[in-house]
Design an enzyme around this catalytic site. Structure first.
Site, PDB file in Angstrom:
ATOM      1  N   ASP A  28       1.207  -1.192  -0.073  1.00 42.06           N
ATOM      2  CA  ASP A  28       0.351   0.065  -0.090  1.00 42.06           C
ATOM      3  C   ASP A  28       0.995   1.216   0.205  1.00 42.06           C
ATOM      4  O   ASP A  28       1.545   1.597   0.943  1.00 42.06           O
ATOM      5  CB  ASP A  28      -0.996   0.242   0.773  1.00 42.06           C
ATOM      6  N   HIS A  33      -2.099   6.884   3.475  1.00 42.22           N
ATOM      7  CA  HIS A  33      -2.221   6.323   4.606  1.00 42.22           C
ATOM      8  C   HIS A  33      -0.734   5.851   6.048  1.00 42.22           C
ATOM      9  O   HIS A  33      -1.025   5.821   6.962  1.00 42.22           O
ATOM     10  CB  HIS A  33      -2.490   4.830   4.126  1.00 42.22           C
ATOM     11  N   ILE A  48      -4.897   7.923   7.717  1.00 46.79           N
ATOM     12  CA  ILE A  48      -5.679   6.634   7.916  1.00 46.79           C
ATOM     13  C   ILE A  48      -5.313   5.647   7.399  1.00 46.79           C
ATOM     14  O   ILE A  48      -4.834   4.919   6.677  1.00 46.79           O
ATOM     15  CB  ILE A  48      -7.308   7.524   6.954  1.00 46.79           C
ATOM     16  N   GLY A  51      -8.954   0.526   3.958  1.00 45.75           N
ATOM     17  CA  GLY A  51     -10.279   0.273   3.738  1.00 45.75           C
ATOM     18  C   GLY A  51      -9.756  -1.493   4.178  1.00 45.75           C
ATOM     19  O   GLY A  51     -11.045  -1.781   4.842  1.00 45.75           O
TER      20      GLY A  51
END
Length: 127
Positions: A28, A33, A48, A51
């Site tokens: 990722d 993030h 954050i 998901g």
């Protein structure tokens, strides 16, 4: 067709402050993030969680309670900050489907809705 909900289960799980950095090992590379400056530019207070990270946590906790599954569907409705507590509310119906929602306890925010997980029919159930 009438669906009978057999039971309701609530599962709580605190995410780690390092959860986003750990999830980054899954390739990722989105700076939202991990990079605080990028997150602030995107109107978030801090980075954050991805998901799929908090969906994976929800699915793992449900699987631990009810058994293996082969299909999952959901709608992402909010964001999760690393370190927040997830509250997974799930209902098992008569067709071996788990209906669930995931909430962030600290902000009373719904982050996964309209979600369902289809259990594999193994002949035995954990509940």
């Amino acid at each position: 067709m009438k669906v009978l909900f057999l039971l309701e289960i609530v599962i709580l799980n605190q995410t780690s402050e390092d959860q986003a950095a750990l999830y980054r090992l899954n390739a990722d590379f989105n700076p939202l993030h991990i990079d605080p400056n990028f997150a602030k530019a995107a109107k978030f207070g801090k980075p954050i969680l991805h998901g799929l990270c908090f969906l994976g946590i929800s699915a793992k906790l449900i699987s631990d309670k009810f058994g293996s599954y082969d299909e999952i569907k959901c709608r992402f409705t909010g964001s999760v900050y690393p370190g927040e507590t997830l509250k997974i509310v799930c209902w098992k119906d008569s067709s071996n489907t788990i209906i669930f929602q995931t909430w962030v306890v600290e902000r009373k925010s719904l982050v996964i809705s309209n979600a369902a997980l289809k259990l594999i029919n193994t002949g035995s159930s954990k509940l």
